[in-house]
Scaffold this motif. Structure first.
Motif, PDB file in Angstrom:
ATOM      1  N   LEU A 265      13.949  82.794 123.890  1.00 33.81           N
ATOM      2  CA  LEU A 265      15.323  82.665 124.361  1.00 33.81           C
ATOM      3  C   LEU A 265      15.430  82.314 125.832  1.00 33.81           C
ATOM      4  CD1 LEU A 265      16.987  85.809 122.692  1.00 33.81           C
ATOM      5  CD2 LEU A 265      17.257  83.431 121.988  1.00 33.81           C
ATOM      6  N   PHE A 266      14.783  83.083 126.671  1.00 36.95           N
ATOM      7  CA  PHE A 266      15.042  83.020 128.102  1.00 36.95           C
ATOM      8  C   PHE A 266      14.459  81.764 128.753  1.00 36.95           C
ATOM      9  CE2 PHE A 266      15.744  87.855 128.997  1.00 36.95           C
ATOM     10  CZ  PHE A 266      16.747  87.859 128.053  1.00 36.95           C
ATOM     11  N   PHE A 267      15.015  81.419 129.909  1.00 32.13           N
ATOM     12  CA  PHE A 267      14.615  80.290 130.758  1.00 32.13           C
ATOM     13  C   PHE A 267      14.963  78.930 130.161  1.00 32.13           C
ATOM     14  CE2 PHE A 267      11.502  83.749 131.609  1.00 32.13           C
ATOM     15  CZ  PHE A 267      11.946  84.087 132.879  1.00 32.13           C
ATOM     16  N   LYS A 268      15.842  78.918 129.144  1.00 32.02           N
ATOM     17  CA  LYS A 268      16.291  77.658 128.559  1.00 32.02           C
ATOM     18  C   LYS A 268      17.790  77.738 128.285  1.00 32.02           C
ATOM     19  CE  LYS A 268      11.868  76.730 126.271  1.00 32.02           C
ATOM     20  NZ  LYS A 268      11.188  76.491 124.973  1.00 32.02           N
ATOM     21  N   ASP A 269      18.431  76.573 128.213  1.00 35.25           N
ATOM     22  CA  ASP A 269      19.849  76.509 127.879  1.00 35.25           C
ATOM     23  C   ASP A 269      19.985  76.540 126.359  1.00 35.25           C
ATOM     24  OD1 ASP A 269      22.514  76.022 127.505  1.00 35.25           O
ATOM     25  OD2 ASP A 269      22.562  74.123 128.595  1.00 35.25           O
ATOM     26  N   ARG A 270      20.479  77.654 125.853  1.00 38.81           N
ATOM     27  CA  ARG A 270      20.668  77.809 124.406  1.00 38.81           C
ATOM     28  C   ARG A 270      22.155  77.777 124.027  1.00 38.81           C
ATOM     29  NH1 ARG A 270      15.606  77.154 122.159  1.00 38.81           N
ATOM     30  NH2 ARG A 270      14.082  78.509 123.166  1.00 38.81           N
ATOM     31  N   SER A 271      23.000  77.315 124.951  1.00 39.94           N
ATOM     32  CA  SER A 271      24.438  77.414 124.729  1.00 39.94           C
ATOM     33  C   SER A 271      24.932  76.570 123.560  1.00 39.94           C
ATOM     34  CB  SER A 271      25.200  77.032 126.001  1.00 39.94           C
ATOM     35  OG  SER A 271      24.865  75.715 126.419  1.00 39.94           O
ATOM     36  N   ASP A 273      22.992  76.063 120.845  1.00 41.10           N
ATOM     37  CA  ASP A 273      22.155  76.433 119.701  1.00 41.10           C
ATOM     38  C   ASP A 273      22.735  77.643 118.979  1.00 41.10           C
ATOM     39  OD1 ASP A 273      20.456  74.467 120.561  1.00 41.10           O
ATOM     40  OD2 ASP A 273      19.055  75.847 121.538  1.00 41.10           O
ATOM     41  N   ILE A 274      22.326  77.803 117.743  1.00 38.29           N
ATOM     42  CA  ILE A 274      22.572  79.048 117.022  1.00 38.29           C
ATOM     43  C   ILE A 274      21.405  79.978 117.321  1.00 38.29           C
ATOM     44  CG2 ILE A 274      22.743  80.127 114.749  1.00 38.29           C
ATOM     45  CD1 ILE A 274      24.041  77.519 113.757  1.00 38.29           C
ATOM     46  N   ILE A 275      21.694  81.101 117.935  1.00 34.74           N
ATOM     47  CA  ILE A 275      20.640  82.067 118.259  1.00 34.74           C
ATOM     48  C   ILE A 275      20.421  82.936 117.033  1.00 34.74           C
ATOM     49  CG2 ILE A 275      20.006  84.024 119.730  1.00 34.74           C
ATOM     50  CD1 ILE A 275      21.596  82.685 121.979  1.00 34.74           C
ATOM     51  N   ASP A 276      19.266  82.783 116.421  1.00 31.49           N
ATOM     52  CA  ASP A 276      19.012  83.454 115.141  1.00 31.49           C
ATOM     53  C   ASP A 276      18.280  84.782 115.282  1.00 31.49           C
ATOM     54  OD1 ASP A 276      16.582  82.473 115.883  1.00 31.49           O
ATOM     55  OD2 ASP A 276      16.263  81.214 114.116  1.00 31.49           O
ATOM     56  N   ASP A 277      18.323  85.347 116.486  1.00 32.28           N
ATOM     57  CA  ASP A 277      17.737  86.664 116.726  1.00 32.28           C
ATOM     58  C   ASP A 277      18.823  87.710 116.445  1.00 32.28           C
ATOM     59  OD1 ASP A 277      16.899  89.102 117.880  1.00 32.28           O
ATOM     60  OD2 ASP A 277      15.620  88.067 119.322  1.00 32.28           O
ATOM     61  N   ASP A 278      18.752  88.348 115.298  1.00 27.93           N
ATOM     62  CA  ASP A 278      19.808  89.278 114.887  1.00 27.93           C
ATOM     63  C   ASP A 278      19.880  90.511 115.779  1.00 27.93           C
ATOM     64  OD1 ASP A 278      20.450  87.559 112.847  1.00 27.93           O
ATOM     65  OD2 ASP A 278      19.331  88.640 111.309  1.00 27.93           O
ATOM     66  N   ILE A 279      18.730  90.959 116.287  1.00 30.52           N
ATOM     67  CA  ILE A 279      18.731  92.134 117.157  1.00 30.52           C
ATOM     68  C   ILE A 279      19.439  91.813 118.469  1.00 30.52           C
ATOM     69  CG2 ILE A 279      17.273  93.756 118.437  1.00 30.52           C
ATOM     70  CD1 ILE A 279      15.204  93.479 116.229  1.00 30.52           C
ATOM     71  N   PHE A 280      19.112  90.670 119.046  1.00 30.43           N
ATOM     72  CA  PHE A 280      19.776  90.255 120.280  1.00 30.43           C
ATOM     73  C   PHE A 280      21.270  90.056 120.031  1.00 30.43           C
ATOM     74  CE2 PHE A 280      21.193  87.151 123.433  1.00 30.43           C
ATOM     75  CZ  PHE A 280      20.732  87.731 124.598  1.00 30.43           C
ATOM     76  N   VAL A 291      23.467  91.942 129.833  1.00 28.10           N
ATOM     77  CA  VAL A 291      22.170  91.272 129.739  1.00 28.10           C
ATOM     78  C   VAL A 291      22.133  90.100 130.701  1.00 28.10           C
ATOM     79  CG1 VAL A 291      20.541  90.060 128.228  1.00 28.10           C
ATOM     80  CG2 VAL A 291      21.980  91.887 127.293  1.00 28.10           C
ATOM     81  N   THR A 292      21.071  90.003 131.487  1.00 32.21           N
ATOM     82  CA  THR A 292      20.800  88.794 132.270  1.00 32.21           C
ATOM     83  C   THR A 292      19.431  88.259 131.840  1.00 32.21           C
ATOM     84  OG1 THR A 292      19.943  90.172 134.098  1.00 32.21           O
ATOM     85  CG2 THR A 292      22.222  89.427 134.249  1.00 32.21           C
ATOM     86  N   GLY A 293      19.207  86.991 132.108  1.00 38.53           N
ATOM     87  CA  GLY A 293      18.041  86.306 131.534  1.00 38.53           C
ATOM     88  C   GLY A 293      16.807  86.286 132.404  1.00 38.53           C
ATOM     89  N   HIS A 294      16.286  87.463 132.753  1.00 42.51           N
ATOM     90  CA  HIS A 294      15.065  87.608 133.547  1.00 42.51           C
ATOM     91  C   HIS A 294      15.202  86.897 134.897  1.00 42.51           C
ATOM     92  CE1 HIS A 294      10.598  88.696 132.849  1.00 42.51           C
ATOM     93  NE2 HIS A 294      10.845  88.679 134.150  1.00 42.51           N
TER      94      HIS A 294
END
Length: 331
Positions: A265-271, A273-280, A291-294
Motif C-alpha cells: 500500500l504505502f509509498f504509492k498513489d492508490r487513490s 485503485d480498489i484497496i483489497d486489504d479488508d483489515i486496512f 493513519v499516515t503512510g509511513h
C-alpha cells in the motif's frame, strides 16, 4: 567506481542522492521494490540500496549473490526485513542508517497524538464545508496525563522530551533503558507502562520478541479509553486484536504511521485503485483512528542525513574499512 542499484526509489530519493553526487559511485534507480521477481534489476551492481519494505529473505539474497552483489545498504534504521544469517553465509555485507533526525519521527508521533486528541483533521473538513459545530470534537488536556513510552532509544527519548513539555507524567519501559530517560520520567515494567498510560507510544524495533507485543492480552490490560500510537514498525501490533479492542471501546483511539501489511500500500498513489486489504479497510471505518503512510521520517533533515550516511557506508565498503553501521547477526 562502485555500482549501486537503488530499489523502491521515489522522486525525493533521487533528488537527495543526485544532490550528494559522488563521481566514484554510480547509481541506478529502480522504482520497483526488491522482491524475488525483481532481483534481475540488480545485475551488474556491486551492491543494492533498499528501504523498509524491500524483501531480503534467503531466496532474494541467494539471487543477489548469484549476480555477484556483495553488499546491502539500508536507507533506514530497521533491518527486520533482512535474513542476516543468510547474508553472512553468502558473504553479503549489510549496513544501515542507525539514527537519522530522531526528532522528525518524535514530532510526527506527537502530531498524531495532538491531531487525534483534538480531532483537528475532522475539524478541518467541517470548516471547509461551512460547518462550525463543535459537537464530536471534544478532546482532553494533555497536561497531567500519563504518557507511556516503550523503547527509550533516540526517538523514544525525543518523544518523551516533547511530551514532558506538555506537562505529561512520563513512564517508560526498555530492556536496555537509556539513563537519559531517568531525568524525564520513571522507568517501570512493561506491564506497568501498559496498565497506567493514557497514551502509549511505541518506539522499539521489530524483533521476534516484539512481534505483536500489542495483542489481545496487552490491549485488555490497557486503561479503558487509552490512545495507542505506533510510528515504529507495523508488526509490533496485532491489527485484528486492535480492531476488536476498538469495537469494544476498550481502546479509545489509534494513531499509526506504520501498518503490518503496508508493503502493498504505502509509498504509492492508490487513490484510483480498489484497496483489497479488508483489515486496512476496516481500520479506516473508525472515526477514532488516524493513519499516515509511513511519513514520520519525511523531513529535509532526515533525508539529508540518510543520504550522507548511506554514501559513507558505500564508501567504507568500497575502501575495505568499517563504517560502524554494519549489522551483525543476532545470536
Amino acid at each position: 567506481m562502485i555500482k549501486i542499484t537503488l530499489f523502491s526509489t521515489q522522486p525525493y530519493d533521487r533528488r537527495f542522492f543526485d544532490a550528494a553526487a559522488d563521481p566514484s559511485i554510480e547509481f541506478t534507480y529502480q522504482e520497483a521494490a526488491l522482491t524475488p521477481h525483481s532481483i534481475a534489476l540488480a545485475e551488474g551492481a556491486d551492491g543494492v540500496c533498499v528501504f523498509v519494505n524491500d524483501v531480503l529473505d534467503a531466496s532474494v539474497l541467494e539471487g543477489l549473490a548469484s549476480l555477484n552483489v556483495r553488499a546491502v545498504f539500508l536507507r533506514c534504521a530497521g533491518y527486520n526485513n533482512v535474513d542476516l544469517a543468510t547474508a553472512r553465509r553468502l558473504g553479503i555485507q549489510v549496513a544501515r542508517v542507525p539514527a537519522y533526525s530522531p526528532e522528525a519521527v518524535a514530532e510526527h508521533a506527537v502530531a498524531l497524538i495532538m491531531t487525534l486528541n483534538r480531532r483537528t483533521h475532522r475539524a478541518f473538513n467541517r470548516v471547509r464545508e461551512g460547518n462550525f459545530n463543535l459537537d464530536g470534537l471534544l478532546g482532553v488536556t494533555l497536561h497531567g496525563r500519563t504518557a507511556g513510552i516503550i523503547g527509550t532509544g533516540k526517538i523514544g527519548i525525543a518523544t518523551a522530551r516533547i511530551l514532558k513539555g506538555f506537562g505529561c507524567r512520563l513512564l517508560a519501559h526498555d530492556p536496555m533503558p537509556s539513563p537519559e530517560f531517568e531525568t524525564l520520567g520513571e522507568l517501570v515494567s512493561l506491564e506497568q507502562v501498559i496498565a497506567q498510560s493514557d497514551i502509549l507510544s511505541l518506539h522499539c524495533p521489530l524483533l521476534p520478541a516484539t512481534h505483536h507485543m500489542i495483542n489481545a492480552r496487552t490491549l485488555a490490560a490497557m486503561k479503558p479509553g487509552a490512545m495507542l500510537v505506533n510510528t515504529s514498525r507495523g508488526g509490533l501490533i496485532d491489527t485484528r486484536a486492535v480492531i476488536e479492542a476498538l469495537k469494544s471501546r476498550q481502546l479509545g483511539a489509534l494513531a499509526i504511521d506504520v501498518y503490518e501489511q503496508e508493503a502493498g500500500l504505502f509509498f504509492k498513489d492508490r487513490s484510483s485503485d480498489i484497496i483489497d486489504d479488508d483489515i486496512f479497510g476496516r481500520l479506516m471505518t473508525f472515526p477514532n483512528v488516524l493513519v499516515t503512510g509511513h511519513q514520520g521520517f519525511f523531513t529535509v533533515e532526515a533525508l539529508t542525513e540518510i543520504t550522507a550516511v548511506t554514501l559513507d557506508n558505500i564508501r567504507a565498503f568500497r575502501d575495505g574499512r568499517v563504517s560502524g553501521n554494519e549489522v551483525a547477526v543476532q545470536v
